[in-house]
Write a protein that holds these residues in place. Structure first.
Motif, PDB file in Angstrom:
ATOM      1  N   GLU A 151       0.631  -1.175   0.094  1.00  0.00           N
ATOM      2  CA  GLU A 151       0.031   0.148  -0.293  1.00  0.00           C
ATOM      3  C   GLU A 151       1.249   1.206  -0.128  1.00  0.00           C
ATOM      4  O   GLU A 151       1.752   1.707   1.238  1.00  0.00           O
ATOM      5  CB  GLU A 151      -1.082  -0.060   2.022  1.00  0.00           C
ATOM      6  CG  GLU A 151      -1.515   0.813   1.452  1.00  0.00           C
ATOM      7  CD  GLU A 151      -2.532   0.865   2.762  1.00  0.00           C
ATOM      8  OE1 GLU A 151      -3.308   1.827   3.250  1.00  0.00           O
ATOM      9  OE2 GLU A 151      -2.678  -0.203   3.531  1.00  0.00           O
ATOM     10  N   VAL A 152       0.972   1.912  -1.340  1.00  0.00           N
ATOM     11  CA  VAL A 152       1.373   2.944  -0.967  1.00  0.00           C
ATOM     12  C   VAL A 152       1.260   4.320  -1.999  1.00  0.00           C
ATOM     13  O   VAL A 152      -0.544   4.705  -1.952  1.00  0.00           O
ATOM     14  CB  VAL A 152       2.788   2.916  -2.419  1.00  0.00           C
ATOM     15  CG1 VAL A 152       3.899   2.284  -1.846  1.00  0.00           C
ATOM     16  CG2 VAL A 152       2.048   2.650  -3.658  1.00  0.00           C
ATOM     17  N   TYR A 153       1.034   5.348  -1.227  1.00  0.00           N
ATOM     18  CA  TYR A 153       1.054   6.618  -2.090  1.00  0.00           C
ATOM     19  C   TYR A 153       1.802   7.536  -3.044  1.00  0.00           C
ATOM     20  O   TYR A 153       2.689   7.618  -2.283  1.00  0.00           O
ATOM     21  CB  TYR A 153       1.171   7.887  -0.567  1.00  0.00           C
ATOM     22  CG  TYR A 153      -0.227   6.911   0.469  1.00  0.00           C
ATOM     23  CD1 TYR A 153      -2.015   6.989   0.348  1.00  0.00           C
ATOM     24  CD2 TYR A 153      -0.180   5.881   1.348  1.00  0.00           C
ATOM     25  CE1 TYR A 153      -3.052   6.836   1.321  1.00  0.00           C
ATOM     26  CE2 TYR A 153      -1.028   5.122   2.411  1.00  0.00           C
ATOM     27  CZ  TYR A 153      -2.124   5.316   2.134  1.00  0.00           C
ATOM     28  OH  TYR A 153      -3.354   5.243   2.736  1.00  0.00           O
TER      29      TYR A 153
ATOM     30  N   VAL B 203       4.290   9.283  -1.927  1.00  0.00           N
ATOM     31  CA  VAL B 203       4.309  10.409  -0.575  1.00  0.00           C
ATOM     32  C   VAL B 203       4.566   9.199   0.662  1.00  0.00           C
ATOM     33  O   VAL B 203       4.416   8.029   0.800  1.00  0.00           O
ATOM     34  CB  VAL B 203       3.091  10.991  -0.430  1.00  0.00           C
ATOM     35  CG1 VAL B 203       2.809  11.588   0.422  1.00  0.00           C
ATOM     36  CG2 VAL B 203       2.660  11.729  -2.013  1.00  0.00           C
ATOM     37  N   PHE B 204       5.182  10.317   1.629  1.00  0.00           N
ATOM     38  CA  PHE B 204       5.324   8.525   2.460  1.00  0.00           C
ATOM     39  C   PHE B 204       5.137  10.225   4.163  1.00  0.00           C
ATOM     40  O   PHE B 204       5.852  11.199   4.056  1.00  0.00           O
ATOM     41  CB  PHE B 204       7.122   8.560   2.957  1.00  0.00           C
ATOM     42  CG  PHE B 204       7.479   7.370   2.039  1.00  0.00           C
ATOM     43  CD1 PHE B 204       7.002   6.468   1.830  1.00  0.00           C
ATOM     44  CD2 PHE B 204       7.742   7.929   0.605  1.00  0.00           C
ATOM     45  CE1 PHE B 204       6.983   5.423   1.179  1.00  0.00           C
ATOM     46  CE2 PHE B 204       8.585   7.074  -0.491  1.00  0.00           C
ATOM     47  CZ  PHE B 204       7.982   6.465  -0.079  1.00  0.00           C
TER      48      PHE B 204
ATOM     49  N   ASP C 101       6.847   3.174  12.125  1.00  0.00           N
ATOM     50  CA  ASP C 101       6.692   2.138  11.815  1.00  0.00           C
ATOM     51  C   ASP C 101       7.718   1.419  10.234  1.00  0.00           C
ATOM     52  O   ASP C 101       8.605   1.718   9.298  1.00  0.00           O
ATOM     53  CB  ASP C 101       5.165   2.376  11.174  1.00  0.00           C
ATOM     54  CG  ASP C 101       4.849   1.545  10.443  1.00  0.00           C
ATOM     55  OD1 ASP C 101       5.168   0.546  10.831  1.00  0.00           O
ATOM     56  OD2 ASP C 101       3.813   1.141   9.436  1.00  0.00           O
ATOM     57  N   PRO C 102       8.091   0.244  11.047  1.00  0.00           N
ATOM     58  CA  PRO C 102       9.253  -0.172  10.352  1.00  0.00           C
ATOM     59  C   PRO C 102       8.457  -0.758   8.926  1.00  0.00           C
ATOM     60  O   PRO C 102       9.464  -0.965   7.781  1.00  0.00           O
ATOM     61  CB  PRO C 102       9.312  -1.811  11.381  1.00  0.00           C
ATOM     62  CG  PRO C 102       8.217  -1.849  12.100  1.00  0.00           C
ATOM     63  CD  PRO C 102       7.742  -0.626  12.120  1.00  0.00           C
ATOM     64  N   GLY C 103       6.963  -0.843   8.456  1.00  0.00           N
ATOM     65  CA  GLY C 103       7.184  -1.122   7.088  1.00  0.00           C
ATOM     66  C   GLY C 103       6.863  -0.110   6.818  1.00  0.00           C
ATOM     67  O   GLY C 103       7.011  -0.422   5.581  1.00  0.00           O
ATOM     68  N   GLU C 104       6.453   0.977   7.030  1.00  0.00           N
ATOM     69  CA  GLU C 104       6.721   1.976   6.440  1.00  0.00           C
ATOM     70  C   GLU C 104       8.733   2.762   6.274  1.00  0.00           C
ATOM     71  O   GLU C 104       8.422   3.156   4.421  1.00  0.00           O
ATOM     72  CB  GLU C 104       6.152   3.588   6.831  1.00  0.00           C
ATOM     73  CG  GLU C 104       6.036   4.495   5.866  1.00  0.00           C
ATOM     74  CD  GLU C 104       4.765   5.655   6.319  1.00  0.00           C
ATOM     75  OE1 GLU C 104       4.818   6.474   5.656  1.00  0.00           O
ATOM     76  OE2 GLU C 104       5.146   6.010   8.248  1.00  0.00           O
TER      77      GLU C 104
ATOM     78  N   SER D 109       1.919   4.234   5.040  1.00  0.00           N
ATOM     79  CA  SER D 109       2.292   3.375   3.625  1.00  0.00           C
ATOM     80  C   SER D 109       2.237   1.874   4.205  1.00  0.00           C
ATOM     81  O   SER D 109       3.573   1.970   5.325  1.00  0.00           O
ATOM     82  CB  SER D 109       3.636   3.452   2.670  1.00  0.00           C
ATOM     83  OG  SER D 109       3.407   4.666   2.061  1.00  0.00           O
ATOM     84  N   LYS D 110       2.407   0.636   3.837  1.00  0.00           N
ATOM     85  CA  LYS D 110       3.022  -0.629   4.803  1.00  0.00           C
ATOM     86  C   LYS D 110       2.445  -1.783   3.885  1.00  0.00           C
ATOM     87  O   LYS D 110       2.057  -1.612   2.378  1.00  0.00           O
ATOM     88  CB  LYS D 110       1.796  -0.990   6.041  1.00  0.00           C
ATOM     89  CG  LYS D 110      -0.243  -1.121   5.578  1.00  0.00           C
ATOM     90  CD  LYS D 110      -0.651  -1.171   6.264  1.00  0.00           C
ATOM     91  CE  LYS D 110      -1.949  -0.371   5.710  1.00  0.00           C
ATOM     92  NZ  LYS D 110      -2.583  -0.564   6.609  1.00  0.00           N
ATOM     93  N   VAL D 111       2.820  -3.164   3.876  1.00  0.00           N
ATOM     94  CA  VAL D 111       3.466  -3.945   3.540  1.00  0.00           C
ATOM     95  C   VAL D 111       2.655  -4.981   4.419  1.00  0.00           C
ATOM     96  O   VAL D 111       2.971  -5.325   5.697  1.00  0.00           O
ATOM     97  CB  VAL D 111       4.938  -4.373   2.787  1.00  0.00           C
ATOM     98  CG1 VAL D 111       5.046  -5.537   2.339  1.00  0.00           C
ATOM     99  CG2 VAL D 111       6.030  -3.255   2.379  1.00  0.00           C
ATOM    100  N   SER D 112       2.232  -5.884   3.871  1.00  0.00           N
ATOM    101  CA  SER D 112       1.401  -6.905   4.634  1.00  0.00           C
ATOM    102  C   SER D 112       1.547  -8.346   3.192  1.00  0.00           C
ATOM    103  O   SER D 112       1.348  -8.310   2.496  1.00  0.00           O
ATOM    104  CB  SER D 112      -0.554  -6.681   5.000  1.00  0.00           C
ATOM    105  OG  SER D 112      -1.191  -6.047   3.855  1.00  0.00           O
ATOM    106  N   GLU D 113       0.983  -9.855   4.017  1.00  0.00           N
ATOM    107  CA  GLU D 113       1.110 -10.533   3.500  1.00  0.00           C
ATOM    108  C   GLU D 113      -0.533 -10.778   2.618  1.00  0.00           C
ATOM    109  O   GLU D 113      -1.380 -10.440   3.166  1.00  0.00           O
ATOM    110  CB  GLU D 113       1.359 -11.609   4.429  1.00  0.00           C
ATOM    111  CG  GLU D 113       1.074 -12.817   3.860  1.00  0.00           C
ATOM    112  CD  GLU D 113       1.292 -14.027   4.999  1.00  0.00           C
ATOM    113  OE1 GLU D 113       1.773 -15.737   4.728  1.00  0.00           O
ATOM    114  OE2 GLU D 113       1.769 -13.951   5.615  1.00  0.00           O
TER     115      GLU D 113
END
Length: 107
Positions: free
Chosen positions: A20-22, A41-42, A51-54, A86-90
């Motif tokens: 999930e990115v912006y 955009v972060f 946040d480690p994912g961001e 922004s994040k990463v998930s399974e």
């Protein structure tokens, strides 16, 4: 040329992970079958929490000017009022890729 203040949330699958990115610019690329994303955009780092994912996404896309994402990997694109985290998930078992259509035929 109009000033773009819109922000887009783009969800896409990459190697069994949901990203999930912006970004400020999202459009169909000149390369057939790709979506082009520019101006990532972060969130601002005004808080002490990280946040480690961001941070992972920021290290992946921080120096990227333009990214080409295969159209079949896109899950959804939303225009939002402001950026989120922004994040990463399974993505296993959650997302089914859209079926591919054949490209233009050369004759």
């Amino acid at each position: 040329m109009k000033e773009s203040s819109a922000i887009y949330r783009v969800l896409f699958v990459n190697q069994d992970e949901l990203f999930e990115v912006y970004a400020r610019q999202v459009y169909q690329a000149d390369m057939y079958g790709f979506i082009e994303i520019e101006e990532f955009v972060f969130g601002s780092r005004s808080q002490m929490l990280v946040d480690p994912g961001e941070e992972r996404l920021k290290s992946l896309f921080g120096d990227v000017r333009r990214s080409f994402i295969p159209m079949h990997a896109i899950v959804r694109i939303d225009e939002v009022e402001k950026e989120g985290v922004s994040k990463v998930s399974e993505a296993k078992g959650q997302v089914t890729p859209f079926p591919l259509t054949p490209g233009p035929r050369k004759e």
